[in-house]
Scaffold this motif. Structure first.
Motif, PDB file in Angstrom:
ATOM      1  N   GLU A  39       3.822   1.572   4.651  1.00  9.44           N
ATOM      2  CA  GLU A  39       3.264   1.889   3.892  1.00  9.44           C
ATOM      3  C   GLU A  39       2.214   2.678   4.164  1.00  9.44           C
ATOM      4  O   GLU A  39       2.286   3.466   5.267  1.00  9.44           O
ATOM      5  CB  GLU A  39       2.560   0.458   4.181  1.00  9.44           C
ATOM      6  CG  GLU A  39       2.961  -0.791   3.542  1.00  9.44           C
ATOM      7  CD  GLU A  39       2.320  -2.327   2.964  1.00  9.44           C
ATOM      8  OE1 GLU A  39       1.350  -2.874   2.079  1.00  9.44           O
ATOM      9  OE2 GLU A  39       2.311  -2.615   4.142  1.00  9.44           O
TER      10      GLU A  39
ATOM     11  N   LYS B 193      -5.597   7.853   2.181  1.00 10.71           N
ATOM     12  CA  LYS B 193      -4.161   8.122   1.363  1.00 10.71           C
ATOM     13  C   LYS B 193      -3.778   9.019   0.178  1.00 10.71           C
ATOM     14  O   LYS B 193      -2.635   8.948  -0.498  1.00 10.71           O
ATOM     15  CB  LYS B 193      -4.676   7.118  -0.179  1.00 10.71           C
ATOM     16  CG  LYS B 193      -4.544   5.452   0.352  1.00 10.71           C
ATOM     17  CD  LYS B 193      -5.166   4.490  -0.997  1.00 10.71           C
ATOM     18  CE  LYS B 193      -4.428   2.876  -0.557  1.00 10.71           C
ATOM     19  NZ  LYS B 193      -5.000   2.419  -1.609  1.00 10.71           N
TER      20      LYS B 193
ATOM     21  N   ASN C 133       0.290  -1.082  -0.283  1.00 11.78           N
ATOM     22  CA  ASN C 133      -0.116   0.120   0.542  1.00 11.78           C
ATOM     23  C   ASN C 133       0.568   1.614   0.619  1.00 11.78           C
ATOM     24  O   ASN C 133       1.195   1.391   0.744  1.00 11.78           O
ATOM     25  CB  ASN C 133      -1.013  -0.032   1.374  1.00 11.78           C
ATOM     26  CG  ASN C 133      -1.717   1.385   1.250  1.00 11.78           C
ATOM     27  OD1 ASN C 133      -2.215   2.234   0.308  1.00 11.78           O
ATOM     28  ND2 ASN C 133      -2.352   1.273   2.182  1.00 11.78           N
TER      29      ASN C 133
END
Length: 377
Positions: free
Chosen positions: A109, A140, A93
């Motif tokens: 990540e 994100k 990720n």
């Protein structure tokens, strides 16, 4: 008990993609450097190359953001050109940031930090990693990270703002004080401390080789036009001090949405304001043995380049001369990735130094790593 995510990650550990690091057709002849400095391709096919960490034997481990992979770049004969590029982990990720400490590889990540023990012995067949930091925010947007261990032994981890501009505590949308900050973790004790607050999105930092002061880049907000606000280079004087976001930008520009009734004097001003939208990512103090002595302790800055400016800005590596904790000069080191027609063929993202003193520059757009060497004219 393994979760679905753990099974995907574990499966990916055993998938290795190997490629040759032959020269590419990139127009590196367009790149200009000071007299005596030479740039070449160290490795290609390093997809979305971001932060680099070099092992004791010289293996260059490279993170990525969009690609979701971690690379191992090997120059077996030490001739300055990599022989192999291996994808050692996939389906992660946004593993943009990584660091090596005591032979172990740490990979960031979005919401956790992984540790791969004794990486040189296991990089071709990685076992399942240990999770050393968990529970970080899952957003994100600005969630990719640059990490490193400081001279104090703590692991430094930035957490970007989950937006272009917003308050991140006490709101219906976001309520997590860890957003828009830089933290540090003592992995032995589990203790966490704030290094800096009010930091929109730092994707690069380093410590001055002599003073050990912590310096970091910060990307300015968007949607205020081509020329404001500036991107920033900052330095921490006191742990936990606030650098202004989202209330002030560049030390003196009040945000039109969040700056009202805020006092500029409450926030730390940048050491250097850069051009708007140049997007400084990796920063690196040079302390190697190859370059001219005048390059020692200079801060090299990878200006990744604008994405929404009418006339593009950045797309170069700059160098800041630092004296008594202040920036006294800011000059180009490598430029030429930006074409005359306002297009670009490369974007520098991260910088590090090899054992021989040569400099590596990761390019996440051209998918290569460059090597800069010096020979006295």
């Amino acid at each position: 008990m393994l979760t679905t995510r753990s099974l995907i990650t574990l499966t990916a550990m055993f998938i290795c993609h190997v490629s040759s690091a032959a020269q590419t057709s990139l127009p590196i002849e367009k790149l200009t450097l000071p007299e005596g400095y030479h740039i070449s391709i160290f490795a290609n096919e390093v997809k979305n190359a971001r932060q680099m960490a070099i092992s004791e034997s010289g293996i260059v481990f490279v993170g990525s953001r969009e690609a979701g992979v971690v690379h191992a770049v090997i120059d077996s004969d030490k001739d300055g050109v990599a022989d192999r590029v291996i994808n050692i982990a996939q389906n992660l990720n946004m593993p943009s940031g990584l660091a090596i400490r005591d032979g172990d590889l740490y990979v960031a990540e979005v919401d956790r930090i992984l540790k791969y023990t004794d990486i040189e012995a296991h990089y071709t067949h990685l076992p399942a990693p240990e999770v050393v930091v968990s529970g970080l925010p899952t957003e994100k947007h600005h969630g990719w990270k640059y990490i490193d261990f400081g001279p104090d032994g703590w692991l430094y981890v930035p957490i970007g703002a989950p937006c272009n501009i917003c308050e991140t505590t006490g709101t219906a949308r976001f309520d997590d004080p860890r957003f828009a900050s830089i933290l540090r973790f003592n992995l032995s004790t589990g203790e966490k401390q704030w290094v800096a607050k009010g930091v929109r999105n730092s994707v690069g930092f380093d410590w001055h080789p002599q003073t050990q002061q912590f310096w970091f880049s910060d990307n300015g907000r968007d949607m205020l036009g081509d020329d404001i606000p500036p991107c920033e280079i900052n330095a921490v004087e006191t742990l936990g001090e606030h650098f202004g976001y989202p209330y002030f930008h560049g030390g003196s520009i009040a945000d039109p949405e969040f700056g009202e009734n805020k006092n500029m004097a409450d926030y730390t001003v940048p050491k250097l304001n850069l051009m708007a939208h140049v997007a400084p990512l990796g920063v690196h103090f040079y302390a190697g043995s190859m370059f001219e002595n005048t390059m020692n302790n200079r801060l090299f800055v990878a200006e990744h380049g604008s994405w929404n400016r009418t006339q593009k800005s950045g797309y170069r590596v700059m160098m800041a001369s630092v004296k008594a904790g202040q920036v006294i000069a800011y000059e180009p080191f490598v430029q030429g990735w930006l074409n005359d027609d306002n297009t670009a063929w490369g974007r520098p993202a991260a910088i590090t130094t090899m054992a021989d003193g040569s400099m590596l520059i990761a390019d996440d757009f051209a998918n290569v790593i460059y090597r800069v060497t010096y020979q006295k004219p």
